[in-house]
Every structure is written in C-alpha cells, then in structure tokens.
Write a protein that holds these residues in place. Structure first.
Motif, PDB file in Angstrom:
ATOM      1  N   LYS A   1       0.824  -1.218   0.000  1.00  0.00           N
ATOM      2  CA  LYS A   1       0.000   0.000   0.000  1.00  0.00           C
ATOM      3  C   LYS A   1       0.853   1.262   0.000  1.00  0.00           C
ATOM      4  O   LYS A   1       0.375   2.326  -0.389  1.00  0.00           O
ATOM      5  N   ILE A   2       2.094   1.170   0.499  1.00  0.00           N
ATOM      6  CA  ILE A   2       2.991   2.339   0.437  1.00  0.00           C
ATOM      7  C   ILE A   2       4.140   2.078  -0.551  1.00  0.00           C
ATOM      8  O   ILE A   2       5.160   2.777  -0.520  1.00  0.00           O
ATOM      9  N   GLY A   3       3.969   1.089  -1.400  1.00  0.00           N
ATOM     10  CA  GLY A   3       5.009   0.776  -2.390  1.00  0.00           C
ATOM     11  C   GLY A   3       6.203   0.108  -1.733  1.00  0.00           C
ATOM     12  O   GLY A   3       6.040  -0.718  -0.839  1.00  0.00           O
ATOM     13  N   GLU A   4       7.396   0.509  -2.166  1.00  0.00           N
ATOM     14  CA  GLU A   4       8.619  -0.044  -1.568  1.00  0.00           C
ATOM     15  C   GLU A   4       9.005   0.778  -0.348  1.00  0.00           C
ATOM     16  O   GLU A   4       8.949   2.007  -0.381  1.00  0.00           O
ATOM     17  N   VAL A   5       9.402   0.075   0.700  1.00  0.00           N
ATOM     18  CA  VAL A   5       9.781   0.789   1.925  1.00  0.00           C
ATOM     19  C   VAL A   5      11.129   1.475   1.716  1.00  0.00           C
ATOM     20  O   VAL A   5      12.081   0.878   1.206  1.00  0.00           O
ATOM     21  N   ARG A   6      11.175   2.752   2.090  1.00  0.00           N
ATOM     22  CA  ARG A   6      12.428   3.522   1.982  1.00  0.00           C
ATOM     23  C   ARG A   6      13.037   3.845   3.350  1.00  0.00           C
ATOM     24  O   ARG A   6      14.239   3.831   3.525  1.00  0.00           O
ATOM     25  N   VAL A   7      12.148   4.214   4.304  1.00  0.00           N
ATOM     26  CA  VAL A   7      12.636   4.726   5.599  1.00  0.00           C
ATOM     27  C   VAL A   7      11.763   4.206   6.733  1.00  0.00           C
ATOM     28  O   VAL A   7      10.525   4.173   6.610  1.00  0.00           O
ATOM     29  N   PHE A   8      12.408   3.791   7.818  1.00  0.00           N
ATOM     30  CA  PHE A   8      11.697   3.459   9.053  1.00  0.00           C
ATOM     31  C   PHE A   8      12.188   4.437  10.114  1.00  0.00           C
ATOM     32  O   PHE A   8      13.395   4.566  10.343  1.00  0.00           O
ATOM     33  N   ARG A   9      11.251   5.130  10.745  1.00  0.00           N
ATOM     34  CA  ARG A   9      11.615   6.040  11.839  1.00  0.00           C
ATOM     35  C   ARG A   9      10.802   5.665  13.060  1.00  0.00           C
ATOM     36  O   ARG A   9       9.601   5.390  12.942  1.00  0.00           O
ATOM     37  N   SER A  10      11.425   5.674  14.202  1.00  0.00           N
ATOM     38  CA  SER A  10      10.664   5.360  15.422  1.00  0.00           C
ATOM     39  C   SER A  10      11.259   6.115  16.599  1.00  0.00           C
ATOM     40  O   SER A  10      12.485   6.262  16.704  1.00  0.00           O
ATOM     41  N   SER A  11      10.384   6.594  17.485  1.00  0.00           N
ATOM     42  CA  SER A  11      10.818   7.335  18.674  1.00  0.00           C
ATOM     43  C   SER A  11      10.066   6.814  19.886  1.00  0.00           C
ATOM     44  O   SER A  11       8.849   6.573  19.809  1.00  0.00           O
ATOM     45  N   PHE A  12      10.797   6.666  20.957  1.00  0.00           N
ATOM     46  CA  PHE A  12      10.134   6.408  22.237  1.00  0.00           C
ATOM     47  C   PHE A  12      10.844   7.247  23.291  1.00  0.00           C
ATOM     48  O   PHE A  12      12.021   7.032  23.589  1.00  0.00           O
ATOM     49  N   GLY A  13      10.135   8.228  23.813  1.00  0.00           N
ATOM     50  CA  GLY A  13      10.730   9.107  24.804  1.00  0.00           C
ATOM     51  C   GLY A  13       9.698   9.508  25.841  1.00  0.00           C
ATOM     52  O   GLY A  13       8.499   9.601  25.538  1.00  0.00           O
ATOM     53  N   ILE A  14      10.188   9.707  27.053  1.00  0.00           N
ATOM     54  CA  ILE A  14       9.298  10.047  28.174  1.00  0.00           C
ATOM     55  C   ILE A  14       9.861  11.256  28.923  1.00  0.00           C
ATOM     56  O   ILE A  14      11.074  11.483  28.910  1.00  0.00           O
ATOM     57  N   PRO A  15       8.998  12.033  29.582  1.00  0.00           N
ATOM     58  CA  PRO A  15       9.496  13.136  30.410  1.00  0.00           C
ATOM     59  C   PRO A  15      10.278  12.594  31.610  1.00  0.00           C
ATOM     60  O   PRO A  15      10.172  11.412  31.937  1.00  0.00           O
ATOM     61  N   PRO A  16      11.037  13.486  32.282  1.00  0.00           N
ATOM     62  CA  PRO A  16      11.841  13.029  33.419  1.00  0.00           C
ATOM     63  C   PRO A  16      10.993  12.338  34.489  1.00  0.00           C
ATOM     64  O   PRO A  16       9.835  12.692  34.716  1.00  0.00           O
ATOM     65  N   LEU A  17      11.600  11.361  35.137  1.00  0.00           N
ATOM     66  CA  LEU A  17      10.927  10.584  36.192  1.00  0.00           C
ATOM     67  C   LEU A  17      11.396  11.089  37.555  1.00  0.00           C
ATOM     68  O   LEU A  17      12.447  11.736  37.652  1.00  0.00           O
ATOM     69  N   PRO A  18      10.673  10.771  38.616  1.00  0.00           N
ATOM     70  CA  PRO A  18      11.137  11.202  39.944  1.00  0.00           C
ATOM     71  C   PRO A  18      12.517  10.631  40.262  1.00  0.00           C
ATOM     72  O   PRO A  18      12.833   9.504  39.856  1.00  0.00           O
ATOM     73  N   ALA A  19      13.324  11.426  40.968  1.00  0.00           N
ATOM     74  CA  ALA A  19      14.648  10.943  41.382  1.00  0.00           C
ATOM     75  C   ALA A  19      14.465   9.639  42.153  1.00  0.00           C
ATOM     76  O   ALA A  19      13.487   9.467  42.870  1.00  0.00           O
ATOM     77  N   GLY A  20      15.404   8.740  41.998  1.00  0.00           N
ATOM     78  CA  GLY A  20      15.301   7.457  42.706  1.00  0.00           C
ATOM     79  C   GLY A  20      14.701   6.363  41.845  1.00  0.00           C
ATOM     80  O   GLY A  20      14.754   5.185  42.208  1.00  0.00           O
ATOM     81  N   ASN A  21      14.143   6.722  40.700  1.00  0.00           N
ATOM     82  CA  ASN A  21      13.608   5.697  39.811  1.00  0.00           C
ATOM     83  C   ASN A  21      14.745   4.769  39.364  1.00  0.00           C
ATOM     84  O   ASN A  21      15.869   5.227  39.140  1.00  0.00           O
ATOM     85  N   ILE A  22      14.432   3.479  39.222  1.00  0.00           N
ATOM     86  CA  ILE A  22      15.465   2.494  38.852  1.00  0.00           C
ATOM     87  C   ILE A  22      16.156   2.862  37.529  1.00  0.00           C
ATOM     88  O   ILE A  22      17.296   2.469  37.311  1.00  0.00           O
ATOM     89  N   ARG A  23      15.482   3.623  36.680  1.00  0.00           N
ATOM     90  CA  ARG A  23      16.047   3.938  35.365  1.00  0.00           C
ATOM     91  C   ARG A  23      17.239   4.896  35.462  1.00  0.00           C
ATOM     92  O   ARG A  23      17.997   5.039  34.505  1.00  0.00           O
ATOM     93  N   TYR A  24      17.414   5.578  36.626  1.00  0.00           N
ATOM     94  CA  TYR A  24      18.549   6.479  36.807  1.00  0.00           C
ATOM     95  C   TYR A  24      19.721   5.811  37.523  1.00  0.00           C
ATOM     96  O   TYR A  24      20.711   6.474  37.828  1.00  0.00           O
ATOM     97  N   SER A  25      19.577   4.545  37.848  1.00  0.00           N
ATOM     98  CA  SER A  25      20.629   3.860  38.609  1.00  0.00           C
ATOM     99  C   SER A  25      21.485   2.999  37.692  1.00  0.00           C
ATOM    100  O   SER A  25      20.994   2.060  37.070  1.00  0.00           O
ATOM    101  N   LYS A  26      22.764   3.312  37.669  1.00  0.00           N
ATOM    102  CA  LYS A  26      23.704   2.509  36.874  1.00  0.00           C
ATOM    103  C   LYS A  26      23.758   1.092  37.441  1.00  0.00           C
ATOM    104  O   LYS A  26      23.749   0.109  36.699  1.00  0.00           O
TER     105      LYS A  26
END
Ligand SMILES: NC(=O)c1ccc[n+]([C@@H]2O[C@H](COP(=O)([O-])OP(=O)(O)OC[C@H]3O[C@@H](n4cnc5c(N)ncnc54)[C@H](OP(=O)(O)O)[C@@H]3O)[C@@H](O)[C@H]2O)c1
Length: 328
Positions: free
Chosen positions: A144-169
């Motif tokens: 339906k879109i012919g031949e694929v040329r480009v794939f773009r994807s984004s996943f982003g979130i605003p800052p989380l509260p300090a102490g969230n596991i995602r900020y811990s190395k």
C-alpha cells in the motif's frame, strides 16, 4: 479437551507487574497466578491478598516452589540475569521484562542453558501482540505504500522522579535499555525480512551516570534506512513511521496502547490522508496467549533468536556510541 493452564508466579511487586501483568495473569484463560514474591513480605502479602488463592513469599521461596511452571520477572534490568538463571536452574520457564540483560554475553549463557533444559525465555515486548500492527504488516505486504524507503521510530518520556530504577547505573538503568529497546524491537518486528546493520549511535549521559537519551542509525542492502530516537528527558513520543515510495504509515501510540484505548494509524498517499481509529486491543492478554502457545508447542527457538538479535543490537549501539568520535 480444555487447553492446559500453566501455573505462574511473579518475582517482585514492580509497578508494571502490579498495574498490568499480575491482573492479566490472574485473568488469563491459559495461566493460573499462584504466587507473588517481594523483598518485603508485607508488600507481597498485600498484593497477593487482592487475588483469591494467590500465595506470597520471598524470591527464593517462589523460585524453589515445585508447583510453578513459569516465573515472570519484572525486576530492575541488572537483576534479570541472576534471577532468570535461578528460575531456569529450578526448572521454570521465564517471561522477563525488557531489557533482558545488561550484557550480551549473559544472554548467550542463558540461552545455552535454557535450550539444554528445554525451557522458554521470552522478553516481554507485549506491543508485538497489539492488532494495530497487524493492520500495518498487512498494508506493507499489500504494498500500500510501495517499496519501503525509511523506518523512523521514537520512544521518549518526560523526566521521572529521582530514585527511579532507570537512573541507577547499578540497577541497569539508562535510556537505551529502557526506551531505546522499543524502536530497535519495532524495526525488527515491522520489517522482519531485512538484515539491518547498525552504522551509528549516540548516547547522551546525565549526572546520574546513565544514558538519558540517544539515537541510532541503521541501513540494509535494499537501501532502507532506519532512524531511531529515544530518551527519558523528552516530550512523550511513542511512535513509528514507515515511509515508502508511494505512501507513508504512522502509528502514534505504537508501544503502550493500554487495553481499551483505540490507537490511530495515519495512512498517507497522493490520494489523501486517512486517520484511522483502530480497534482497542489487550496486548498483555494476547502476549500471554502467545507464551502459552510456545509452551504447548515446546519450540522456543524463535524467542531465543529474537532475544539474541535484540541484545546484539543493544551491544552494538553501546560500542558505536562510545567510539572515539562520539566521546564527550
Ligand atoms: N513491558 C512494559 O510495558 C514495561 C513497562 C515498565 C517497565 N518495564 C520493565 O519492567 C522492569 C521493572 O520496571 P518498573 O518500572 O515496574 O520498576 P519498579 O516499579 O521500580 O519495580 C522494580 C521491582 O524490583 C524489585 N527490586 C528488587 N531489588 C530492587 C532494588 N535494589 N531496587 C529497586 N527495586 C528492586 C522491587 O520489588 P519488591 O520490592 O516487591 O521485591 C521493585 O518493585 C524493568 O525491567 C522495566 O524495563 C516494562
């Protein structure tokens, strides 16, 4: 004959478990939720008591419980390797949260052991089982879109509260393992027939010592380029777009469409723009059906292969991002 119901337990009363996977396991036609574990017995008990007949205990008690077929692991990323191995050594199948491991070599060991023991290890990317993507895959197959040329994807979130596991190395935090994993997975899922090579990656680090945002660029022999972006200090984005020779498809709530929510797919060609409200779906419930079917069939190679490919891309992204030209 009714399909077998597998006995499942949850290791850690994580936010994602309490909000989504515990209720879905409890209500699943293919699983019985039998136990919930926590570091804190009172927490495990409080969660378990919300569900009739569910027992509670420590991680070790649940891991060694002989009446459990599958353990769901929603622990911080750095703890996945240890607890996946503990579950496998105790003869249990594993459904583990993304990102499965923090180091690629860990997954090689996990996979070899799981294969030898004929046990499933699946990474929990439930978005794969939302029906909105079936529409897109069918549209791509119908050109339906012919031949694929480009794939773009984004996943982003605003800052989380300090102490969230995602900020811990130490706990395996960082945006690549948390958010960046999704666009990478989406590329493989939406364009499965192509062999993408990663050409460049950037990771931006914050004061916490973990990567806060980044981007990845890939291409393949057919000349399709993929541009992926992610972050946890960003305006919320959760999308992919597939741009072809004669049209474009955009999914704006690609990874986190909750049960009951009707995501939109935008389909553009020279004839006009269709902004379609897709049916609501429950990707958690669908994913559990898929896991049960894997267990019924006993063939886990596809999940092993997907796990390894994803972890290899993450390893490459880290290596490219720390190449001398990209160092601060
Ligand atoms: N698939 C998805 O849609 C999705 C969405 C969100 C997150 N995730 C993934 O799920 C995992 C958990 O994320 P989350 O946001 O739910 O995290 P969270 O709420 O912080 O939960 C992590 C859990 O791990 C346990 N834990 C054990 N040791 C810990 C330690 N030293 N520090 C903190 N927690 C510890 C805790 O459970 P107890 O105290 O009960 O032992 C805690 O509740 C991550 O791998 C994440 O990437 C997936």
């Amino acid at each position: 004959m009714a399909a077998k119901k597998y006995k499942a337990a949850v290791l850690g009363c994580a936010h994602i478990a309490v909000r989504s996977l515990i209720p879905e396991l409890f209500n699943s036609p293919r699983f019985s939720l039998v136990a919930v574990a926590s570091r804190d017995p009172a927490k495990a008990r409080a969660v378990a008591e919300l569900y009739a007949g569910v027992r509670w205990g420590s991680y070790d008690e649940i891991i060694h419980d002989r009446g459990i077929d599958l353990v769901y692991i929603p622990l911080p990323n750095s703890m996945h390797h240890e607890w996946i191995m503990n579950a496998l050594k105790s003869g249990k199948h594993v459904l583990c949260e993304k990102s499965l491991v923090t180091e690629y070599a860990q997954l090689e060991g996990i996979t070899a052991f799981a294969r030898a023991q004929r046990l499933l290890v699946a990474e929990n990317f439930q978005f794969r089982f939302h029906s909105q993507h079936r529409w897109v895959l069918d549209a791509l197959a119908a050109r339906k879109i012919g031949e694929v040329r480009v794939f773009r994807s984004s996943f982003g979130i605003p800052p989380l509260p300090a102490g969230n596991i995602r900020y811990s190395k130490d706990l395996g935090g960082g945006s690549l393992l948390d958010n960046g994993a999704y666009p990478l997975k989406a590329l493989q899922f939406m364009l499965p027939g192509y062999d993408f090579t990663m050409k460049a990656a950037t990771l931006r680090y914050g004061d916490s010592g973990v990567d806060i945002s980044g981007g990845i660029y890939l291409d393949c022999p057919e000349g399709i380029v993929a541009e992926l972006a992610f972050g946890m200090d960003n305006f919320y984005q959760c999308n992919y777009e597939i741009w072809g020779s004669v049209g474009k498809i955009t999914a704006n709530r690609a990874f986190t469409a909750p049960p009951g929510f009707r995501p939109r797919i935008i389909f553009e060609t020279a004839d006009g723009v269709e902004n379609m409200e897709m049916p609501a779906d429950n990707h958690f419930a669908n994913m559990l059906l898929h896991i049960a079917e894997c267990l019924d069939g006993g063939n886990f190679e596809e999940e092993y292969a997907q796990n390894l490919r994803q972890a290899a891309y993450i390893k490459q992204a880290r290596e490219l991002a720390s190449a001398p030209a990209n160092r601060p």
